[in-house]
Design a protein around this motif. Structure first.
Motif, PDB file in Angstrom:
ATOM      1  N   LYS A  47      -0.452  73.892  48.399  1.00 47.94           N
ATOM      2  CA  LYS A  47      -0.858  75.279  48.666  1.00 47.94           C
ATOM      3  C   LYS A  47      -0.624  76.156  47.439  1.00 47.94           C
ATOM      4  CE  LYS A  47      -0.170  75.055  53.630  1.00 47.94           C
ATOM      5  NZ  LYS A  47       0.667  75.436  54.769  1.00 47.94           N
ATOM      6  N   ILE A  48       0.491  75.941  46.770  1.00 41.20           N
ATOM      7  CA  ILE A  48       0.789  76.696  45.551  1.00 41.20           C
ATOM      8  C   ILE A  48      -0.239  76.344  44.469  1.00 41.20           C
ATOM      9  CG2 ILE A  48       2.488  77.007  43.700  1.00 41.20           C
ATOM     10  CD1 ILE A  48       4.672  76.519  45.877  1.00 41.20           C
ATOM     11  N   PHE A  49      -0.537  75.071  44.338  1.00 38.76           N
ATOM     12  CA  PHE A  49      -1.532  74.593  43.378  1.00 38.76           C
ATOM     13  C   PHE A  49      -2.889  75.243  43.668  1.00 38.76           C
ATOM     14  CE2 PHE A  49      -3.414  70.308  41.640  1.00 38.76           C
ATOM     15  CZ  PHE A  49      -3.983  70.978  40.569  1.00 38.76           C
ATOM     16  N   LYS A  50      -3.280  75.233  44.919  1.00 37.97           N
ATOM     17  CA  LYS A  50      -4.565  75.823  45.313  1.00 37.97           C
ATOM     18  C   LYS A  50      -4.609  77.312  44.978  1.00 37.97           C
ATOM     19  CE  LYS A  50      -7.640  76.437  49.271  1.00 37.97           C
ATOM     20  NZ  LYS A  50      -7.834  76.157  50.710  1.00 37.97           N
ATOM     21  N   SER A  51      -3.516  78.009  45.227  1.00 43.80           N
ATOM     22  CA  SER A  51      -3.511  79.448  44.943  1.00 43.80           C
ATOM     23  C   SER A  51      -3.648  79.720  43.446  1.00 43.80           C
ATOM     24  CB  SER A  51      -2.277  80.125  45.535  1.00 43.80           C
ATOM     25  OG  SER A  51      -1.104  79.670  44.928  1.00 43.80           O
ATOM     26  N   LEU A  52      -3.150  78.820  42.606  1.00 48.66           N
ATOM     27  CA  LEU A  52      -3.369  78.954  41.160  1.00 48.66           C
ATOM     28  C   LEU A  52      -4.855  78.850  40.845  1.00 48.66           C
ATOM     29  CD1 LEU A  52      -2.481  78.928  38.110  1.00 48.66           C
ATOM     30  CD2 LEU A  52      -2.498  76.430  38.333  1.00 48.66           C
ATOM     31  N   LEU A  63       4.221  77.555  30.718  1.00 47.24           N
ATOM     32  CA  LEU A  63       2.809  77.845  30.460  1.00 47.24           C
ATOM     33  C   LEU A  63       2.357  79.114  31.185  1.00 47.24           C
ATOM     34  CD1 LEU A  63       1.273  74.249  30.616  1.00 47.24           C
ATOM     35  CD2 LEU A  63       1.843  75.597  28.580  1.00 47.24           C
ATOM     36  N   THR A  64       2.887  79.340  32.362  1.00 47.45           N
ATOM     37  CA  THR A  64       2.558  80.567  33.091  1.00 47.45           C
ATOM     38  C   THR A  64       3.084  81.780  32.339  1.00 47.45           C
ATOM     39  OG1 THR A  64       2.606  79.360  35.179  1.00 47.45           O
ATOM     40  CG2 THR A  64       2.737  81.758  35.312  1.00 47.45           C
ATOM     41  N   ASP A  65       4.286  81.681  31.806  1.00 42.78           N
ATOM     42  CA  ASP A  65       4.837  82.786  31.011  1.00 42.78           C
ATOM     43  C   ASP A  65       3.958  83.079  29.794  1.00 42.78           C
ATOM     44  OD1 ASP A  65       6.939  83.096  32.778  1.00 42.78           O
ATOM     45  OD2 ASP A  65       8.382  82.001  31.533  1.00 42.78           O
ATOM     46  N   LEU A  66       3.500  82.038  29.129  1.00 47.01           N
ATOM     47  CA  LEU A  66       2.601  82.234  27.985  1.00 47.01           C
ATOM     48  C   LEU A  66       1.303  82.910  28.424  1.00 47.01           C
ATOM     49  CD1 LEU A  66       2.941  78.850  26.043  1.00 47.01           C
ATOM     50  CD2 LEU A  66       3.855  81.077  25.363  1.00 47.01           C
ATOM     51  N   THR A  67       0.797  82.528  29.576  1.00 40.03           N
ATOM     52  CA  THR A  67      -0.445  83.108  30.091  1.00 40.03           C
ATOM     53  C   THR A  67      -0.251  84.584  30.422  1.00 40.03           C
ATOM     54  OG1 THR A  67      -1.079  80.954  30.978  1.00 40.03           O
ATOM     55  CG2 THR A  67      -2.250  82.863  31.849  1.00 40.03           C
ATOM     56  N   LEU A  85       2.425  86.513  37.985  1.00 37.52           N
ATOM     57  CA  LEU A  85       3.874  86.611  38.178  1.00 37.52           C
ATOM     58  C   LEU A  85       4.257  86.317  39.626  1.00 37.52           C
ATOM     59  CD1 LEU A  85       4.668  89.657  35.901  1.00 37.52           C
ATOM     60  CD2 LEU A  85       5.387  87.281  35.544  1.00 37.52           C
ATOM     61  N   ARG A  86       3.446  86.754  40.563  1.00 36.37           N
ATOM     62  CA  ARG A  86       3.696  86.401  41.972  1.00 36.37           C
ATOM     63  C   ARG A  86       3.601  84.886  42.154  1.00 36.37           C
ATOM     64  NH1 ARG A  86       0.109  90.875  45.221  1.00 36.37           N
ATOM     65  NH2 ARG A  86       1.565  92.594  44.982  1.00 36.37           N
ATOM     66  N   TRP A  87       2.576  84.309  41.543  1.00 34.29           N
ATOM     67  CA  TRP A  87       2.387  82.868  41.651  1.00 34.29           C
ATOM     68  C   TRP A  87       3.557  82.131  40.995  1.00 34.29           C
ATOM     69  CZ3 TRP A  87       1.838  78.752  38.309  1.00 34.29           C
ATOM     70  CH2 TRP A  87       1.448  77.557  38.918  1.00 34.29           C
ATOM     71  N   ARG A  88       3.994  82.625  39.851  1.00 32.52           N
ATOM     72  CA  ARG A  88       5.120  82.022  39.136  1.00 32.52           C
ATOM     73  C   ARG A  88       6.371  82.010  40.019  1.00 32.52           C
ATOM     74  NH1 ARG A  88       9.658  83.076  36.482  1.00 32.52           N
ATOM     75  NH2 ARG A  88      10.052  82.202  34.425  1.00 32.52           N
ATOM     76  N   ASP A  89       6.559  83.068  40.790  1.00 27.66           N
ATOM     77  CA  ASP A  89       7.712  83.126  41.696  1.00 27.66           C
ATOM     78  C   ASP A  89       7.694  81.982  42.709  1.00 27.66           C
ATOM     79  OD1 ASP A  89       8.749  85.356  40.450  1.00 27.66           O
ATOM     80  OD2 ASP A  89       8.069  86.778  41.986  1.00 27.66           O
ATOM     81  N   LEU A  90       6.515  81.605  43.165  1.00 31.29           N
ATOM     82  CA  LEU A  90       6.410  80.482  44.107  1.00 31.29           C
ATOM     83  C   LEU A  90       6.870  79.180  43.457  1.00 31.29           C
ATOM     84  CD1 LEU A  90       2.912  81.274  45.669  1.00 31.29           C
ATOM     85  CD2 LEU A  90       5.157  81.672  46.713  1.00 31.29           C
ATOM     86  N   VAL A  91       6.425  78.964  42.225  1.00 30.87           N
ATOM     87  CA  VAL A  91       6.822  77.751  41.498  1.00 30.87           C
ATOM     88  C   VAL A  91       8.318  77.795  41.192  1.00 30.87           C
ATOM     89  CG1 VAL A  91       6.483  76.395  39.395  1.00 30.87           C
ATOM     90  CG2 VAL A  91       4.521  77.455  40.517  1.00 30.87           C
ATOM     91  N   ALA A  92       8.799  78.958  40.783  1.00 28.10           N
ATOM     92  CA  ALA A  92      10.225  79.097  40.465  1.00 28.10           C
ATOM     93  C   ALA A  92      11.090  78.808  41.690  1.00 28.10           C
ATOM     94  CB  ALA A  92      10.506  80.497  39.927  1.00 28.10           C
ATOM     95  N   GLU A  93      10.624  79.210  42.851  1.00 26.45           N
ATOM     96  CA  GLU A  93      11.364  78.924  44.081  1.00 26.45           C
ATOM     97  C   GLU A  93      11.460  77.412  44.314  1.00 26.45           C
ATOM     98  OE1 GLU A  93      11.179  79.919  48.865  1.00 26.45           O
ATOM     99  OE2 GLU A  93       9.817  80.944  47.506  1.00 26.45           O
ATOM    100  N   LEU A 139      -8.945  82.152  29.555  1.00 24.58           N
ATOM    101  CA  LEU A 139      -8.159  82.186  30.793  1.00 24.58           C
ATOM    102  C   LEU A 139      -8.436  80.942  31.632  1.00 24.58           C
ATOM    103  CD1 LEU A 139      -6.263  83.525  32.812  1.00 24.58           C
ATOM    104  CD2 LEU A 139      -8.244  84.777  33.708  1.00 24.58           C
ATOM    105  N   LEU A 140      -9.683  80.539  31.718  1.00 23.25           N
ATOM    106  CA  LEU A 140     -10.020  79.329  32.473  1.00 23.25           C
ATOM    107  C   LEU A 140      -9.269  78.123  31.919  1.00 23.25           C
ATOM    108  CD1 LEU A 140     -11.630  77.688  34.543  1.00 23.25           C
ATOM    109  CD2 LEU A 140     -13.461  77.522  32.826  1.00 23.25           C
ATOM    110  N   GLN A 141      -9.276  77.962  30.614  1.00 23.34           N
ATOM    111  CA  GLN A 141      -8.576  76.830  30.009  1.00 23.34           C
ATOM    112  C   GLN A 141      -7.077  76.898  30.289  1.00 23.34           C
ATOM    113  OE1 GLN A 141     -10.136  77.608  26.057  1.00 23.34           O
ATOM    114  NE2 GLN A 141     -11.180  75.615  26.062  1.00 23.34           N
ATOM    115  N   GLN A 142      -6.512  78.087  30.211  1.00 19.27           N
ATOM    116  CA  GLN A 142      -5.084  78.248  30.481  1.00 19.27           C
ATOM    117  C   GLN A 142      -4.760  77.855  31.920  1.00 19.27           C
ATOM    118  OE1 GLN A 142      -4.377  82.346  29.442  1.00 19.27           O
ATOM    119  NE2 GLN A 142      -4.367  81.927  27.247  1.00 19.27           N
ATOM    120  N   ILE A 143      -5.557  78.344  32.859  1.00 20.06           N
ATOM    121  CA  ILE A 143      -5.319  78.016  34.267  1.00 20.06           C
ATOM    122  C   ILE A 143      -5.476  76.518  34.503  1.00 20.06           C
ATOM    123  CG2 ILE A 143      -6.276  78.269  36.604  1.00 20.06           C
ATOM    124  CD1 ILE A 143      -6.658  81.243  35.965  1.00 20.06           C
ATOM    125  N   LEU A 144      -6.482  75.921  33.886  1.00 14.77           N
ATOM    126  CA  LEU A 144      -6.684  74.482  34.076  1.00 14.77           C
ATOM    127  C   LEU A 144      -5.557  73.658  33.450  1.00 14.77           C
ATOM    128  CD1 LEU A 144     -10.547  74.159  33.639  1.00 14.77           C
ATOM    129  CD2 LEU A 144      -9.222  74.065  35.766  1.00 14.77           C
TER     130      LEU A 144
END
Length: 121
Positions: A99-104, A53-57, A71-79, A17-22
């Motif tokens: 801010k979106i990056f930080k929340s990831l 990549l978020t979908d894969l995660t 999925l909540r975070w993905r919505d921010l990027v999708a917006e 998970l760490l590698q995926q997030i990074l």
């Protein structure tokens, strides 16, 4: 989205998970550099890769709470992506992006340690 087109769910699942997030964070960091000067096309491609990549995660992690937050975070990027694609495109806001990056990065305690290196307001 040529860069990750050959990336399979099986291969992505082999990363922690760490590698995926990074790796998602790496795309967000790449996008950060496209704000000045604004490279709208490059930014769109980065957001497409981030969403992919978020979908894969999401698909590769069984933890329900984590999937919900991703999925909540993905919505921010999708917006942000939709705003860039719209005919009345609003100028992208680097501070919102950060801010979106930080929340990831805050989704994982180890990735949160990278915030001070990657995000400067």
């Amino acid at each position: 989205m040529v860069q990750h087109s050959g990336l399979t769910q099986e291969r992505w699942s082999s990363f922690s998970l760490l590698q995926q997030i990074l790796m998602i964070g790496n795309e967000m960091n790449r996008a950060k550099r496209l704000f000045s000067p604004l490279d709208k096309t490059g930014l769109i491609f980065c957001y497409e890769r981030v969403i992919y990549l978020t979908d894969l995660t999401v698909k590769s992690n069984p933890m329900r709470g984590l999937r919900k937050e991703l999925l909540r975070w993905r919505d921010l990027v999708a917006e942000e992506y939709i705003n860039l694609m719209s005919a009345e495109a609003i100028m992208p806001d680097i501070n919102r992006h950060l801010k979106i990056f930080k929340s990831l990065l805050l989704l994982n305690s180890e990735s949160a340690g990278q915030i001070s290196y990657l995000i400067k307001y």
